[in-house]
Structure formats: structure tokens, C-alpha cells
Design a protein around this motif. Structure first.
Motif, PDB file in Angstrom:
ATOM      1  N   SER A  63      29.101 142.724  24.039  1.00 36.02           N
ATOM      2  CA  SER A  63      27.970 143.158  22.808  1.00 36.02           C
ATOM      3  C   SER A  63      26.481 143.510  23.599  1.00 36.02           C
ATOM      4  O   SER A  63      25.728 143.763  22.870  1.00 36.02           O
ATOM      5  CB  SER A  63      27.725 141.728  22.138  1.00 36.02           C
ATOM      6  N   GLY A  64      26.513 143.246  24.870  1.00 39.91           N
ATOM      7  CA  GLY A  64      25.188 143.598  25.580  1.00 39.91           C
ATOM      8  C   GLY A  64      24.274 142.396  25.888  1.00 39.91           C
ATOM      9  O   GLY A  64      24.493 141.269  25.138  1.00 39.91           O
ATOM     10  N   ILE A  65      23.534 142.655  27.071  1.00 40.90           N
ATOM     11  CA  ILE A  65      22.526 141.517  27.580  1.00 40.90           C
ATOM     12  C   ILE A  65      21.162 142.189  27.012  1.00 40.90           C
ATOM     13  O   ILE A  65      20.566 143.084  27.420  1.00 40.90           O
ATOM     14  CB  ILE A  65      22.713 141.360  29.082  1.00 40.90           C
ATOM     15  N   THR A  66      20.576 141.241  26.415  1.00 39.46           N
ATOM     16  CA  THR A  66      19.393 141.482  26.026  1.00 39.46           C
ATOM     17  C   THR A  66      18.086 141.009  26.927  1.00 39.46           C
ATOM     18  O   THR A  66      18.495 140.250  27.776  1.00 39.46           O
ATOM     19  CB  THR A  66      19.024 140.746  24.569  1.00 39.46           C
ATOM     20  N   GLU A  67      17.038 141.470  26.657  1.00 40.18           N
ATOM     21  CA  GLU A  67      15.730 141.137  27.680  1.00 40.18           C
ATOM     22  C   GLU A  67      15.693 139.804  27.398  1.00 40.18           C
ATOM     23  O   GLU A  67      15.006 138.928  28.381  1.00 40.18           O
ATOM     24  CB  GLU A  67      14.642 141.849  27.187  1.00 40.18           C
ATOM     25  N   VAL A  73      17.978 133.363  31.638  1.00 39.33           N
ATOM     26  CA  VAL A  73      18.668 133.234  32.969  1.00 39.33           C
ATOM     27  C   VAL A  73      17.695 133.077  34.155  1.00 39.33           C
ATOM     28  O   VAL A  73      17.938 132.275  34.979  1.00 39.33           O
ATOM     29  CB  VAL A  73      19.886 134.321  32.953  1.00 39.33           C
ATOM     30  N   SER A  74      16.668 133.947  34.072  1.00 38.15           N
ATOM     31  CA  SER A  74      15.712 134.143  35.231  1.00 38.15           C
ATOM     32  C   SER A  74      15.080 132.818  35.088  1.00 38.15           C
ATOM     33  O   SER A  74      14.773 132.394  36.472  1.00 38.15           O
ATOM     34  CB  SER A  74      14.736 135.070  34.943  1.00 38.15           C
ATOM     35  N   ALA A  75      15.012 132.023  34.180  1.00 33.83           N
ATOM     36  CA  ALA A  75      14.181 130.910  34.143  1.00 33.83           C
ATOM     37  C   ALA A  75      15.079 129.740  34.626  1.00 33.83           C
ATOM     38  O   ALA A  75      14.585 128.537  34.855  1.00 33.83           O
ATOM     39  CB  ALA A  75      13.817 130.394  32.987  1.00 33.83           C
ATOM     40  N   MET A  76      16.274 129.719  34.771  1.00 33.00           N
ATOM     41  CA  MET A  76      17.154 128.767  35.351  1.00 33.00           C
ATOM     42  C   MET A  76      16.959 128.174  36.554  1.00 33.00           C
ATOM     43  O   MET A  76      16.705 129.145  37.584  1.00 33.00           O
ATOM     44  CB  MET A  76      18.776 129.109  34.956  1.00 33.00           C
ATOM     45  N   THR A 226      22.338 127.150  28.813  1.00 28.31           N
ATOM     46  CA  THR A 226      21.017 128.092  28.504  1.00 28.31           C
ATOM     47  C   THR A 226      21.219 129.104  27.493  1.00 28.31           C
ATOM     48  O   THR A 226      20.476 129.252  26.629  1.00 28.31           O
ATOM     49  CB  THR A 226      20.963 128.834  29.736  1.00 28.31           C
ATOM     50  N   LEU A 227      22.394 129.804  27.335  1.00 27.78           N
ATOM     51  CA  LEU A 227      22.749 130.685  26.275  1.00 27.78           C
ATOM     52  C   LEU A 227      23.698 130.238  25.065  1.00 27.78           C
ATOM     53  O   LEU A 227      23.568 131.108  24.264  1.00 27.78           O
ATOM     54  CB  LEU A 227      23.419 132.041  27.001  1.00 27.78           C
ATOM     55  N   SER A 228      23.935 129.007  25.315  1.00 28.40           N
ATOM     56  CA  SER A 228      24.739 128.467  24.176  1.00 28.40           C
ATOM     57  C   SER A 228      25.835 129.084  23.955  1.00 28.40           C
ATOM     58  O   SER A 228      26.419 129.255  22.594  1.00 28.40           O
ATOM     59  CB  SER A 228      23.895 128.294  22.946  1.00 28.40           C
ATOM     60  N   THR A 229      26.602 129.884  24.612  1.00 28.25           N
ATOM     61  CA  THR A 229      27.997 130.612  24.468  1.00 28.25           C
ATOM     62  C   THR A 229      28.584 130.819  25.826  1.00 28.25           C
ATOM     63  O   THR A 229      27.906 130.545  27.017  1.00 28.25           O
ATOM     64  CB  THR A 229      27.546 131.916  23.784  1.00 28.25           C
ATOM     65  N   THR A 230      29.781 130.868  25.762  1.00 26.81           N
ATOM     66  CA  THR A 230      30.781 131.148  26.840  1.00 26.81           C
ATOM     67  C   THR A 230      30.765 132.690  27.357  1.00 26.81           C
ATOM     68  O   THR A 230      31.625 133.539  26.429  1.00 26.81           O
ATOM     69  CB  THR A 230      31.858 130.616  26.860  1.00 26.81           C
ATOM     70  N   LEU A 231      30.409 133.084  28.244  1.00 33.19           N
ATOM     71  CA  LEU A 231      30.543 134.429  28.673  1.00 33.19           C
ATOM     72  C   LEU A 231      31.170 134.752  29.813  1.00 33.19           C
ATOM     73  O   LEU A 231      31.342 133.573  30.788  1.00 33.19           O
ATOM     74  CB  LEU A 231      28.976 135.127  28.887  1.00 33.19           C
TER      75      LEU A 231
END
Length: 759
Positions: A63-67, A73-76, A226-231
Motif C-alpha cells: 500500500s506504500g510507505i508514507t512520509e 521509523v526514523s525516530a525509533m 511503532t506502526l501498529s501493524t505487521t509489515l
């Protein structure tokens, strides 16, 4: 005085000295060369990956990675850099039939590249293309040329402003079906985010590349929170450039622990046997030096210096040979140059090689020392007495009537074998080593030929494969299937345990794709269960009838599948039929169509992303087989040199030891030809026994190497009749050649000198 004697003695026994130097040179050369290769691969590729910001993890989302996702993820904790990333295979309008992996990275510090020629990267460039240097060279593309890329009906045109190398594409293959890069038809190119977004009318990035020191388990857990989903998360180990480099390094380590050890072992054993015989021949000289007042310590140093001299010369030549072997493998135009595309090809000498070299010199010197000390025992008068072989008790077989019915030559050779067990054992080891290497080399070629025939003649029955776009509708997909009367497949990324694998769903009504079973034959993909590749079956200890659980990425649902069989595959995958997927309600989307239509006859269609012909896959193996044939030639040459040097050295030693016996035979009326047959006969015995041992040993070593070096290909060991025949004839031929060379020496026997020498 002793220094002059050293050179005179080396001249007197030049055959033995030369053979020992050759053996030490070969042993050290192969050891240094093979180990320099894998260390150089590790050093060069590690530097390249670090310089280009090779991603540690790749987060994939259809579905794509948003900004916003990228910022989270950068803040992890533990994450240093991130970049939204896109890579798609596109056709090159100016080069018919060619494709490139068109790549966009928002942050050039992650999954970036090195500019070899041209302009530096400009992320705001409106029409700049940074093109693979190897692809440009193979296709005559120069700086300033304009290229047009075709993808989903879009045309992206720009000017080549830089020639580059990228860690992401160090091994640049179209997909997992292509084992070797083919820069004549496929390369890679980078464009700026600005150029991509302008051409596409928006920004869609299906991947986020991340630099992080966290291990995969920690990273996935932190990401889920962080993203509350499994990718789908792919580590760098699952990228072909990284895994290929690691695989080549591991293969080098394995090869460095097998072949070099064999050469070094034979070299050291040859040294032991030869130095003992040399000091035995020099026993009278040793006694004379002792009688003249030379201290034992000085005599020991003198004769130990023979071994040290051999070691020093052999080590210098061997190190030079090792650099030569490593350079043949590790240079842009060499064996690795056809596989890796990287800017640096420096050779590194491992520290442990220096330690081994010093150890070998010390060991060889010790061998010379111990061989001489044995001859110095007792008084000077005892040392002056010529060396006499130990007395032999009658063999048990000699007491039988059968023994006395044997020919004179057979009885003579049996007694000599028992008297000189070490020399016989060394001859046997030389023949076994020669046979083992030849069987391994030729057997590998048979195995690879069988692999190619199995996968690309029997299993791959289609002419072209159509890759469909993500946006294609279900109706468009079905229309294309009907239009080309093709079979189809769908790939679903799933998690099996902690492993990311591909679940491949097939509808095979035309039998255009087949799957080799683990043992023999082709598997019938039915609705009764799943078919695992051998790597997954072994990793999870699964056999037919077992069950396992998997979960598609992006979904919390789990599915339990039954193992219907084990197959051989080029990728770590699970194969099921569409009927079985439907029964389990596993969601999938058709992404590939297999058809008998040639690529040139496939019409342009908005739903078709790219087309790959079977011939393109087969052609990529040409360079692979060239490497294989070169390796076979090198190994066969090494085997022949090994056999000739060892057998000739021991043959000359045998001739020297039996000089007086052969003189006696000549005195009593034996002809030169008869004596020659006696010498050849003994070598033939050792040869036949050596071949009987070497053949199964070679098969065993080859099986070990296949399991350790080529697990990703899931090869099945195959040896053709020609391999058995050539291996036997080549080994026998080497033995006969050396035997004849040594046997001819008996014509030069001086009977009077030989028989007076023992008075």
C-alpha cells in the motif's frame, strides 16, 4: 665449508629437492590463494556496502510507505538513517530487449551509490540518469546519451549524467531465476525523487530502507509497536547482493579448509619421507663430519638447513602463487568479476596465513632436525657405517604354498612394500589425492549440467513470463491468461516461524511449469497440501504428512498447511495449488503468467509490467559455465601436478633405495625391460588400490562441498559414466607415465659401483 656442501648436496639430489619445493609451493600457494580470496571478498564488499549505505533492513508495504511512516521509523531507538525506496524493472526503449532496475532513494545516505565518472548525485535533478557503469560499457552508452525507460505505459526520458556502482546491485540480476548477471541485457539506474514524482504524477514508495544496529527480532518488535501493524521486514541477509557476497565468502572458507589442507598434508608427508631417505643416503657423510670433529649440534644445524632452505624457497614461491591464484579469482576481469560489480579489488593476506607460514617453516626444520638426529646416534665409527634397512621377518604369507607359486616379481614387490611401508603409503596418498580432486572437478561439472537440464529443459516449459502490474484489475488478468493460453502464479510474502518466505500459488493447466521432487521425477501439484523446498524442509525438520503454520505479512491471520511433498527450488519458497489456497481461503493476486508465446510476440499492454523470455534466463548461465569450466581445468591441472610430483619423487627414492638390488638382478641376467616391469608393477598395485579408495572418497568430498557451498541451488549429486572413465584413465595415465620415467633409469645402473659400495 658446510655452506658449499649444502649446494653440492642439493645439486646431487636435485630431483628430490625440486619435487619437495614444488610440493611446498603448491600446498602453500593453494592455501594462501583460497584464503586470500574469501578474506578479500569480505574486506572489499564490507567497505563497498558501508560506503554506499547498504540497508540493514527493508520494510515492504504494497500500500506504500508514507512520509509519516518514515518519520516514525526514523525516530525509533537504534535507527540511524531511513529512506523511502523504489526499484522496478523497466524496459530500455533504445536497447530492444534490455531492462534496468530503475531506482529512487529519497536519502542518498541509504542504499546510495558511488559515482565512477560524471556528475555527482543531485536529488533535485529534473532529467539526470545515473547509470550502471558495467551496463553502459556492455551496451556502448556514454555520458550525455539520452535513454527512455518504459513502464506501465509511462515513458521516463533523461540524460546519462553519471556512471555508477551501487551496493544494492553489486550482484545485478533480473530476479531469482537468473543466477549470473548479464550486463548485455540487464543493468540498473538511479534517478532523483524529483524526476520520478514528475514522471509518475505522484510519490509511491513501496519500501523503506533502514540503517540500524538492532538485530532482526528487536527491530521487528520495535517496528510493530511503532506502526501498529505487521509489515514484511527483510534483513540484509535476504538481499542477493549481501547474501551472495556472504555465500562466496563462506564457500571460500570451506574450500580453504578442504583442498589446501590436502595439498599441505601431502607436502609435509612427502617432506618427512624424503628427508629421512636423504639423511639415510648421507649417513656416511654425517659420520665423516662427526669423525672430523664437527659437533653434533653443528651437523644438526647443517642438515636442518636443507629443510629450512626448501621451506623458505617453497614459501616464497607459494606465497607468490597464492597471490596469483587470488588475483585470477579476484579481479574485475576474473572469476568474481563476472559476478560482483564493485569498485575495489584489493587483495588482503590474512594474518593467520603468516602464522601458518612460520609454523610450516618451523615444522619442516624440525623434520630435517629429527631425521638427522637419528643418524647421529652412537659413536663416529657407528655413524660411518652405511645405512642398512631394518631386517624384515618373513611375511606370514611367505609360509604358505600359494606364496611360492607367485611370480618372482610379485614376491619381490611384496617384500619391498613391507620393508618400505612409509614410501608405499605416500605413493598411495598421492594417487588418492589425485583421484579425489579429479572426481570432484568432473563430478561438479556433471552435477551442474544435470541441474541446468533439470530446471531449464525439463521444469521450465514456457517461452516467456509476463509480470503483471499491481494496478491491473482481476478482469485484465483473466483476459491476459485467456489471450495467451497461459498458466499463472501468485506470490504471497508470509512469515514461517521467524523466517520470511514466499508462498507461491499456481494454476497449471498447461503444464508449463514443473517442480523437481527431492529424489527423482516431477511433483504433481495437487489440492492435497503444500510442497516445501528442501531448505525449508530441512530447516524446520518437516516431512510429508507433517503440518506447519504461516501468516501473511500485513495480516494477523494464521493458516495451517499440510506437507504433501518436498521439492527442489531456486528460492526459499512454498508451492501450493490455487485450489488448495482457495480451500484454505488464503488471499492472493495473480502476478505472473507463463505462456508458450515468444517475448517478441507479446503485445504491449498497460497491465503487463515486463516480459522475461526463457532464453534470457538460459543465456545468463553461459558465464556461469565458463567459470565452472575454468575451475575444472585448474583443479584437474593441480591434480596432475600433484600426482606427477609425488609419484616421481617417491619413484626416484624407490630407485635409489633399490639400486643395489637392481644391480644384483642385472648381474644374474635380468634384462632392463624385465627390471622396468618389476618397478612399474609395484606402482600399478598402489595405483589400483589408490583409485579404489580415491573414487568413493572423491564422491564423498564432492557431496560435502555441494552441501556446504551450493545450498541455495539445492543441487543433487550426479556423476556420469564419462567422469568415472576419465578419472580412472587420467589417474592411471599419470601413474604409468611416472613409472615409465623412473623405470628407464635402470639402464644407467653401474653394476660394479653398486655392488662395491657396500663393502
Amino acid at each position: 665449508m658446510l655452506f658449499k656442501k649444502l649446494w653440492r648436496t642439493m645439486g646431487l639430489y636435485k630431483a628430490q629437492f625440486i619435487s619437495m619445493i614444488i610440493m611446498i609451493t603448491l600446498g602453500i600457494g593453494v592455501f594462501v590463494g583460497f584464503n586470500m580470496e574469501w578474506v578479500s571478498i569480505e574486506e572489499n564488499t564490507s567497505a563497498f556496502f558501508e560506503k554506499t549505505g547498504f540497508a540493514d533492513y527493508r520494510i515492504v508495504s504494497e500500500s506504500g510507505i508514507t512520509e509519516e511512516d518514515a518519520e516514525k521509523v526514523s525516530a525509533m531507538n537504534g535507527v540511524s538513517e531511513v529512506s523511502r525506496f523504489l526499484s522496478v524493472n523497466v524496459d530500455v526503449k533504445e536497447q530492444e530487449g534490455d531492462s534496468v532496475a530503475l531506482t529512487v532513494t529519497e536519502n542518498e545516505a541509504v542504499s546510495g551509490f558511488l559515482v565512477m565518472d560524471g556528475e555527482d548525485y543531485d536529488r533535485e535533478s529534473a532529467d539526470g540518469i545515473w547509470l550502471s557503469e558495467r551496463y553502459a560499457e556492455a551496451n556502448g552508452v556514454r555520458l550525455g546519451d539520452r535513454l527512455t525507460f518504459l513502464y506501465k505505459g509511462l515513458e521516463i526520458s533523461g540524460k546519462v549524467v553519471g556512471l555508477i556502482k551501487a551496493g544494492e546491485y553489486m550482484i545485478c540480476v533480473r530476479d531469482e531465476t537468473q543466477l549470473m548477471p548479464d550486463y548485455d541485457t540487464h543493468g540498473f539506474a538511479y534517478i532523483s525523487p524529483a524526476m520520478y514524482e514528475k514522471a509518475a504524477g505522484g510519490a509511491y514508495y513501496p519500501q523503506l530502507n533502514v540503517l540500524s544496529k538492532l538485530d532482526k527480532k528487536e527491530f521487528v518488535e520495535a517496528l510493530d509497536g511503532t506502526l501498529s501493524t505487521t509489515l514484511l521486514v527483510l534483513s540484509k541477509d535476504e538481499n542477493i547482493s549481501y547474501s551472495g557476497a556472504q555465500g562466496e565468502s563462506e564457500e571460500g572458507k570451506t574450500m580453504g579448509s578442504v583442498m589446501p589442507v590436502l595439498f599441505l598434508l601431502i607436502a609435509v608427508l612427502t617432506m618427512v619421507t624424503t628427508m629421512h631417505r636423504l639423511t639415510a643416503k648421507e649417513k656416511t657423510q654425517i659420520g665423516t663430519l662427526k669423525a672430523l670433529g664437527f659437533r653434533d649440534r653443528r651437523i644438526l644445524r647443517h642438515y636442518a638447513s636443507y629443510a629450512l632452505m626448501i621451506g623458505v624457497i617453497g614459501s616464497v614461491l607459494g606465497t607468490a602463487l597464492g597471490y596469483g591464484i587470488a588475483w585470477v579469482i579476484m579481479n574485475p576481469g576474473g572469476m568474481m568479476g563476472t559476478y560482483f560489480d564493485m569498485p575495489w579489488w584489493h587483495l588482503y593476506l590474512p594474518w593467520f596465513c603468516c602464522v601458518i607460514l612460520v609454523g610450516i617453516l618451523a615444522l619442516l626444520t624440525l623434520i630435517g632436525y629429527l631425521s638427522t638426529r637419528k643418524m647421529l646416534r652412537g659413536t663416529a665409527a657407528e655413524a660411518l657405517r652405511p645405512y642398512t634397512p631394518k631386517k624384515m621377518k618373513p611375511l606370514v604369507v611367505e609360509k604358505t604354498k600359494l606364496f611360492h607359486r607367485l611370480s618372482f616379481g610379485t614376491r619381490w614387490n611384496l617384500r619391498d612394500i613391507m620393508r618400505h611401508k612409509s614410501r608405499t603409503a605416500m605413493s598411495l596418498i598421492g594417487i588418492v589425492g589425485c583421484m579425489t580432486i579429479v572426481v570432484c572437478a568432473l563430478g561438479m561439472r556433471d552435477t551442474m549440467n544435470a541441474f541446468l537440464e533439470l530446471y531449464y529443459d525439463e521444469a521450465t516449459q514456457y517461452s516467456s513470463r509476463l509480470y503483471l502490474t499491481e494496478e491491473a484489475t482481476a478482469e485484465q488478468r483473466q483476459e491476459l491468461i485467456a489471450k495467451y493460453r497461459g498458466d499463472w502464479s501468485a506470490s504471497v510474502s508470509v512469515q514461517m516461524g521467524e523466517k520470511a518466505v514466499s508462498l507461491d500459488v499456481y494454476r497449471l493447466e498447461n503444464d508449463l511449469v514443473r517442480f523437481p521432487e527431492k529424489d527423482d521425477g516431477m511433483a504433481e501439484i495437487g489440492a492435497e497440501g503444500a510442497y516445501l523446498c528442501t531448505r525449508l524442509a530441512d530447516a524446520f525438520d518437516l516431512t510429508e504428512g507433517d503440518s506447519f503454520t504461516l501468516s501473511p505479512y500485513g495480516s494477523d491471520r494464521e493458516y495451517t498447511l499440510k506437507v504433501a511433498g518436498v521439492i527442489r527450488s531456486l528460492s526459499e519458497s512454498i508451492v501450493i495449488s490455487a485450489d488448495y489456497a482457495d480451500a484454505l481461503q488464503i488471499p492472493y493476486v495473480v502476478d505472473s503468467i507463463y505462456t508458450e508465446t515468444e517475448k517478441s510476440a507479446v503485445a504491449s499492454d498497460a497491465a503487463v509490467k515486463s516480459v522475461q523470455s526463457k532464453q534470457m534466463i538460459v543465456d545468463s548461465f553461459d558465464s556461469f559455465m565458463e567459470l565452472m569450466n575454468l575451475m575444472i581445468v585448474l583443479l584437474a591441472a593441480a591434480a596432475i601436478i600433484l600426482g606427477v610430483v609425488v609419484l616421481y619423487n617417491l619413484g626416484v627414492m624407490s630407485y635409489t633405495e633399490r639400486y643395489r638390488e637392481m644391480a644384483t638382478l642385472k648381474v644374474v641376467g635380468f634384462k632392463d625391460r624385465k627390471i622396468g616391469k618389476l618397478l612399474i608393477g609395484q606402482n600399478l598395485w598402489a595405483t589400483v588400490l589408490g583409485m579404489a579408495i580415491g573414487l568413493p572418497l572423491g564422491i564423498g568430498v564432492l557431496s560435502y562441498l555441494l552441501n556446504e557451498l551450493a545450498t541455495e541451488y539445492e543441487l543433487k549429486l550426479v556423476l556420469g559414466p564419462a567422469t568415472y572413465l576419465v578419472s580412472l584413465l587420467l589417474t592411471l595415465g599419470v601413474s604409468l607415465l611416472v613409472s615409465v620415467m623412473v623405470a628407464r633409469k635402470n639402464r644407467n645402473i653401474d653394476m660394479v659401483e653398486a655392488l662395491k659400495g657396500a663393502e
